[in-house]
Write a protein that holds these residues in place. Structure first.
Motif, PDB file in Angstrom:
ATOM      1  N   SER A 135      -2.184  30.073  11.440  1.00  0.00           N
ATOM      2  CA  SER A 135      -0.815  28.886  11.911  1.00  0.00           C
ATOM      3  C   SER A 135      -0.320  29.816  13.233  1.00  0.00           C
ATOM      4  CB  SER A 135      -0.062  28.853  11.032  1.00  0.00           C
ATOM      5  OG  SER A 135       0.987  30.070  10.500  1.00  0.00           O
ATOM      6  N   ASN A 141      12.959  38.660  20.577  1.00  0.00           N
ATOM      7  CA  ASN A 141      12.370  37.330  19.874  1.00  0.00           C
ATOM      8  C   ASN A 141      11.974  36.407  20.745  1.00  0.00           C
ATOM      9  OD1 ASN A 141      12.775  38.663  17.038  1.00  0.00           O
ATOM     10  ND2 ASN A 141      14.946  37.755  16.976  1.00  0.00           N
ATOM     11  N   VAL A 179      17.759  24.348   9.653  1.00  0.00           N
ATOM     12  CA  VAL A 179      16.481  24.043  10.325  1.00  0.00           C
ATOM     13  C   VAL A 179      16.395  22.658  10.942  1.00  0.00           C
ATOM     14  CG1 VAL A 179      14.098  23.737   9.867  1.00  0.00           C
ATOM     15  CG2 VAL A 179      15.290  25.814   8.730  1.00  0.00           C
ATOM     16  N   PRO A 211      11.512  28.961   7.682  1.00  0.00           N
ATOM     17  CA  PRO A 211      10.919  29.191   9.062  1.00  0.00           C
ATOM     18  C   PRO A 211       9.768  28.544   9.373  1.00  0.00           C
ATOM     19  CG  PRO A 211      10.427  30.957   7.788  1.00  0.00           C
ATOM     20  CD  PRO A 211      11.321  30.011   7.009  1.00  0.00           C
ATOM     21  N   GLU A 225       5.554  27.341   9.288  1.00  0.00           N
ATOM     22  CA  GLU A 225       4.570  28.410   9.161  1.00  0.00           C
ATOM     23  C   GLU A 225       4.980  29.386  10.659  1.00  0.00           C
ATOM     24  OE1 GLU A 225       1.934  28.358   7.060  1.00  0.00           O
ATOM     25  OE2 GLU A 225       3.185  27.181   5.994  1.00  0.00           O
ATOM     26  N   ASP A 226       5.813  29.498  11.128  1.00  0.00           N
ATOM     27  CA  ASP A 226       6.134  30.263  12.468  1.00  0.00           C
ATOM     28  C   ASP A 226       6.427  31.981  12.031  1.00  0.00           C
ATOM     29  OD1 ASP A 226       7.042  31.592  14.813  1.00  0.00           O
ATOM     30  OD2 ASP A 226       8.001  29.849  15.199  1.00  0.00           O
ATOM     31  N   GLN A 227       5.241  32.831  12.318  1.00  0.00           N
ATOM     32  CA  GLN A 227       5.712  34.121  11.837  1.00  0.00           C
ATOM     33  C   GLN A 227       6.845  34.656  12.513  1.00  0.00           C
ATOM     34  OE1 GLN A 227       1.855  35.238  13.467  1.00  0.00           O
ATOM     35  NE2 GLN A 227       1.071  35.058  11.304  1.00  0.00           N
ATOM     36  N   ASN A 228       7.084  34.101  14.057  1.00  0.00           N
ATOM     37  CA  ASN A 228       8.083  34.743  14.865  1.00  0.00           C
ATOM     38  C   ASN A 228       9.534  34.152  14.250  1.00  0.00           C
ATOM     39  OD1 ASN A 228       8.725  36.454  16.817  1.00  0.00           O
ATOM     40  ND2 ASN A 228       8.752  34.813  18.276  1.00  0.00           N
ATOM     41  N   ALA A 229       9.456  33.079  13.634  1.00  0.00           N
ATOM     42  CA  ALA A 229      10.846  32.583  13.158  1.00  0.00           C
ATOM     43  C   ALA A 229      11.046  33.274  11.766  1.00  0.00           C
ATOM     44  CB  ALA A 229      10.709  31.185  12.950  1.00  0.00           C
ATOM     45  N   ALA A 262       1.071  28.119  16.593  1.00  0.00           N
ATOM     46  CA  ALA A 262       1.299  26.777  16.554  1.00  0.00           C
ATOM     47  C   ALA A 262       2.460  26.136  16.853  1.00  0.00           C
ATOM     48  CB  ALA A 262       0.987  26.286  14.948  1.00  0.00           C
ATOM     49  N   LYS A 275       4.151  43.224  17.476  1.00  0.00           N
ATOM     50  CA  LYS A 275       5.429  43.216  16.876  1.00  0.00           C
ATOM     51  C   LYS A 275       5.507  42.677  15.385  1.00  0.00           C
ATOM     52  CE  LYS A 275       9.644  40.727  16.999  1.00  0.00           C
ATOM     53  NZ  LYS A 275      10.029  39.159  16.916  1.00  0.00           N
ATOM     54  N   LEU A 276       4.616  41.879  15.031  1.00  0.00           N
ATOM     55  CA  LEU A 276       4.467  41.156  13.798  1.00  0.00           C
ATOM     56  C   LEU A 276       3.452  41.828  12.830  1.00  0.00           C
ATOM     57  CD1 LEU A 276       5.269  37.641  15.084  1.00  0.00           C
ATOM     58  CD2 LEU A 276       6.740  39.109  13.731  1.00  0.00           C
ATOM     59  N   ARG A 294      18.549  29.665  16.803  1.00  0.00           N
ATOM     60  CA  ARG A 294      18.171  29.926  15.423  1.00  0.00           C
ATOM     61  C   ARG A 294      18.967  30.884  14.952  1.00  0.00           C
ATOM     62  NH1 ARG A 294      13.477  28.420  12.983  1.00  0.00           N
ATOM     63  NH2 ARG A 294      13.446  29.134  10.943  1.00  0.00           N
ATOM     64  N   THR A 295      19.124  31.907  15.702  1.00  0.00           N
ATOM     65  CA  THR A 295      20.162  33.091  15.293  1.00  0.00           C
ATOM     66  C   THR A 295      21.590  32.510  15.099  1.00  0.00           C
ATOM     67  OG1 THR A 295      18.697  34.822  16.181  1.00  0.00           O
ATOM     68  CG2 THR A 295      20.816  35.279  15.837  1.00  0.00           C
ATOM     69  N   TRP A 297       2.752  39.793  20.518  1.00  0.00           N
ATOM     70  CA  TRP A 297       3.011  39.149  19.309  1.00  0.00           C
ATOM     71  C   TRP A 297       2.255  39.993  18.359  1.00  0.00           C
ATOM     72  CZ3 TRP A 297       4.698  33.568  18.125  1.00  0.00           C
ATOM     73  CH2 TRP A 297       4.588  33.382  17.121  1.00  0.00           C
ATOM     74  N   PHE A 312      10.435  36.036  10.882  1.00  0.00           N
ATOM     75  CA  PHE A 312      10.717  37.602  11.333  1.00  0.00           C
ATOM     76  C   PHE A 312      12.259  37.528  11.658  1.00  0.00           C
ATOM     77  CE2 PHE A 312      11.732  41.034  14.210  1.00  0.00           C
ATOM     78  CZ  PHE A 312      11.014  42.195  13.605  1.00  0.00           C
ATOM     79  N   GLN A 313      12.418  36.389  12.589  1.00  0.00           N
ATOM     80  CA  GLN A 313      13.856  36.367  13.260  1.00  0.00           C
ATOM     81  C   GLN A 313      14.793  36.084  12.087  1.00  0.00           C
ATOM     82  OE1 GLN A 313      14.106  33.399  16.395  1.00  0.00           O
ATOM     83  NE2 GLN A 313      15.940  33.837  16.851  1.00  0.00           N
ATOM     84  N   ASP A 314      14.382  35.126  11.188  1.00  0.00           N
ATOM     85  CA  ASP A 314      15.474  34.810  10.077  1.00  0.00           C
ATOM     86  C   ASP A 314      15.857  35.997   9.118  1.00  0.00           C
ATOM     87  OD1 ASP A 314      15.536  32.181  10.697  1.00  0.00           O
ATOM     88  OD2 ASP A 314      14.306  31.306   9.314  1.00  0.00           O
ATOM     89  N   ASN A 324      21.548  30.754  11.876  1.00  0.00           N
ATOM     90  CA  ASN A 324      21.661  31.749  11.036  1.00  0.00           C
ATOM     91  C   ASN A 324      22.802  32.485  10.536  1.00  0.00           C
ATOM     92  OD1 ASN A 324      19.002  31.203  10.099  1.00  0.00           O
ATOM     93  ND2 ASN A 324      18.242  32.880  11.439  1.00  0.00           N
TER      94      ASN A 324
END
Lengths: 342, 317
Positions: free
Chosen positions: B233, B38, B287, A207, A209-213, B236, B226-227, B274-275, B223, A215-217, B278
């Motif tokens: 980063s 997401n 990726v 993913p 450095e993307d936190q959201n990615a 970014a 949630k996280l 992305r999903t 954001w 999490f999603q993965d 996956n």
């Protein structure tokens, strides 16, 4: 508000350091070639200062400096992980005439010139935590080999899942596909996974450095592999990301997450049960060993070719080539995590 | 056909869902809500950036702005070092204010400073990122109070999703049903005509930049909620994702044209890639595929925009 006060404090501290440096260099600009009766001045440079990880390294370093009565320790570093700022500090220390510079390098190539100049000026240069180019330093104090980290994480996960017979699917969530450390760890993780025939590595995700990615993965893996028992979150972004995804999916206790982190950062997930064990090395010991090694190399006690070296309370430490090994990894669990504050 | 872009996006979303269903029969019911959740940060910020682009400007500083605002919220509300642990609602109010003011400042730079918005916001992208690094001091910040986390993890009702739907609906009403919305389009399609018609180009542009700042603040709050983790980063690269979604959604990069529906569909499409990947077992190569697919979509969107404008006799080319 605290931020402002600490910034002002920092500024004053910088002025003091510069002031002291000035006086020191007035005293004599030559390099102390033979300083048996003098104090050994060791400048310890972290990747950046002010974060818990390096602060705890510095605490260990100070312990060592207190034990060794001929050592004077300077601990300072940039406030962001900037190699340019590190180079400036190394140049400043060279002009001040310190005896040893111990660097946790942000970028080997950027630091190369400053380190070479320091060596030319007669300063002993070693690295710790993150290595520079081999020719720019004498020794590297290695906190843990990639192999110790990689197999340590796999052993930890297998142990938490029930020992040698641990069974189920596991997945790795890394950083970017080109992250050198992570790729090296994964190589050893895959080798180690072979000794647990019932653990099945089903996916590796990048993913970035993307936190959201991250999490999603993790969320997608949890849904896609119903038999998933463990996730290795092997970057500072993917470890909490995976733990959070397990928590929000309501899979706490069914899916375990492990990875490298400082204990404070992952403490809520260890208490919550998403993470049973956090893997790291003993950061205080890393600072402690670095100072002992720096003093021994400067005084000539420790030379190239040695295979072991005694570092105070840590006892004998192995040396492999030009790398001094801190050795075993340290595991944080619900039982011991409150004893560590970094 | 007026809704050509929206129609083709619906076809793409449908095709991707169908593809994923081949690999996992329950793909759509299992993932629909999660994909929407997401997509939240991108969705909310895209609403603002869409309006900015419709006025003929652009804002590429939103990724760093989200990072800076998330760092601010983290420092204010985190209960552990180096957080100050002030009440989360007060922290949220401060972050919303700071976000709006920075957005307004960006607008002033563009409108009064006469700096082309791409350059002004590029500079801000770097400056705000630097400010974020400085605020964070290098470490991650975690340990947020439950009142804040509840906005992102509320178990039965996804509060963050409801808020996002309100933002999208509000933007849609603003665009397509209000006088202010008509002014936003007028400023973008022909600034001198708008000025002659008595519309204040300056005020309109300041408004959309300030609104984008405020929406970025909302995205930053959700954001963190949630996280539960803010790092240097955080945010970014988000600006690129947002601009991609807005352009793929059919908003003309030259201003004056674009609809909220297309942008919403584009955000869903880009988030679901992305999903879907996956679930498709492409291994670790996925990726690189995703980056390539996103890139191709930008190109297709921009070039088709160009061609449809050229073929329309009334188009401005």
């Amino acid at each position: 508000m605290n931020k402002w006060f600490s910034s002002i404090g920092l500024f004053v501290a910088c002025l003091l350091v510069i002031g002291c440096g000035g006086r020191e260099s007035d005293r004599g600009d030559g390099t102390p070639e033979n300083s048996n009766d003098d104090k050994i001045t060791i400048a310890l440079l972290p990747k950046l200062k002010g974060i818990a990880y390096f602060t705890s390294c510095a605490e260990g370093a100070q312990q060592a400096a207190d034990e060794l009565d001929n050592v004077e320790l300077i601990y300072n570093g940039p406030t962001t992980a900037s190699a340019d700022k590190q180079a400036q500090m190394i140049d400043k220390w060279r002009l001040q005439g310190v005896d040893v510079i111990a660097v946790a390098a942000n970028d080997p190539a950027v630091l190369s010139e400053s380190l070479k100049k320091a060596q030319d000026a007669g300063i002993t240069v070693i690295t710790w935590d993150a290595d520079a180019q081999a020719e720019d330093r004498s020794f590297f104090v290695n906190q843990a080999t990639a192999e110790a980290i990689g197999s340590g994480m796999v052993d930890t996960m297998a142990n938490d899942l029930g020992g040698p017979d641990a069974a189920g699917d596991v997945a790795i969530i890394s950083a970017t596909a080109t992250a050198a450390n992570q790729n090296e760890w994964m190589k050893h993780m895959k080798t180690r996974l072979a000794s647990y025939p019932n653990l099945n590595l089903v996916a590796t995700k990048f993913p970035g450095e993307d936190q959201n990615a991250a999490f999603q993965d993790s969320q997608d893996l949890i849904k896609k592999y119903p038999n998933l028992k463990g996730i290795f979150g092997i970057s500072s972004v993917s470890f909490p990301g995976a733990a959070e995804a397990v928590k929000q999916a309501g899979k706490t206790g069914e899916i375990l997450v492990t990875g490298l982190s400082t204990p404070n950062d992952m403490q809520p997930y260890v208490k919550g049960g998403e993470v049973k064990t956090v893997v790291l090395w003993n950061t205080q010991d890393l600072g402690y060993l670095t100072v002992y090694a720096a003093a021994a190399i400067r005084s000539g006690e420790l030379k190239q070719g040695a295979t072991e070296f005694t570092a105070g309370r840590l006892g004998k430490k192995l040396i492999s080539g030009d790398q001094i090994m801190l050795g075993d990894i340290l595991l944080f669990t619900k039982e011991n995590i409150d004893q560590f504050d970094f | 056909m007026k809704y050509r872009r929206e129609a083709s996006l619906i076809v793409l979303v449908g095709a991707l869902s169908f593809l994923a269903t081949l690999f996992d029969a329950s793909f759509v019911p299992a993932n629909a809500i999660d994909i929407l959740i997401n997509s939240i940060p991108t969705m909310i910020i895209s609403c603002g950036v869409m309006l900015v682009i419709i006025t003929g400007e652009i804002d590429i500083s939103v990724g760093s702005l989200l990072g800076l605002l998330a760092a601010t919220l983290a420092l204010l509300s985190s209960t552990a070092e180096p957080g100050l642990g002030i009440h989360p609602y007060l922290a949220i109010a401060i972050v919303l204010t700071v976000g709006t003011l920075i957005g307004l400042g960006t607008g002033c730079l563009v409108v009064y400073g006469r700096v082309p918005s791409i350059i002004a916001t590029l500079g801000l992208l770097i400056a705000l990122d630097g400010a974020q690094d400085w605020l964070m001091g290098g470490g991650d910040i975690k340990h947020f109070p439950q009142e804040l986390r509840y906005l992102g993890t509320g178990t039965t009702i996804p509060i963050n999703l409801i808020l996002t739907i309100l933002v999208v609906a509000g933007t849609g009403l603003l665009c397509h049903k209000t006088a202010l919305g008509r002014r936003i389009y007028a400023v973008g399609s022909n600034p001198s005509a708008a000025r002659l018609a008595g519309i204040s180009v300056t005020t309109t542009k300041l408004f959309v930049f300030a609104l984008t700042g405020m929406l970025t603040a909302i995205a930053a709050i959700l954001w963190v909620a949630k996280l539960g983790n803010v790092s240097t980063s955080t945010g970014a690269g988000l600006e690129l994702k947002v601009v991609t979604c807005v352009v793929v959604g059919g908003v003309s990069i030259r201003g004056g044209r674009g609809r909220i529906l297309g942008v919403v569909l584009a955000v869903i499409l880009i988030t679901m890639i992305r999903t879907v990947l996956n679930f498709m077992d492409l291994g670790s190569e996925a990726v690189k595929w995703q980056r390539a697919i996103e890139g191709v979509m930008i190109l297709v969107a921009v070039t088709s925009d160009h061609f449809t404008q050229r073929n329309q006799p009334g188009g401005k080319s």
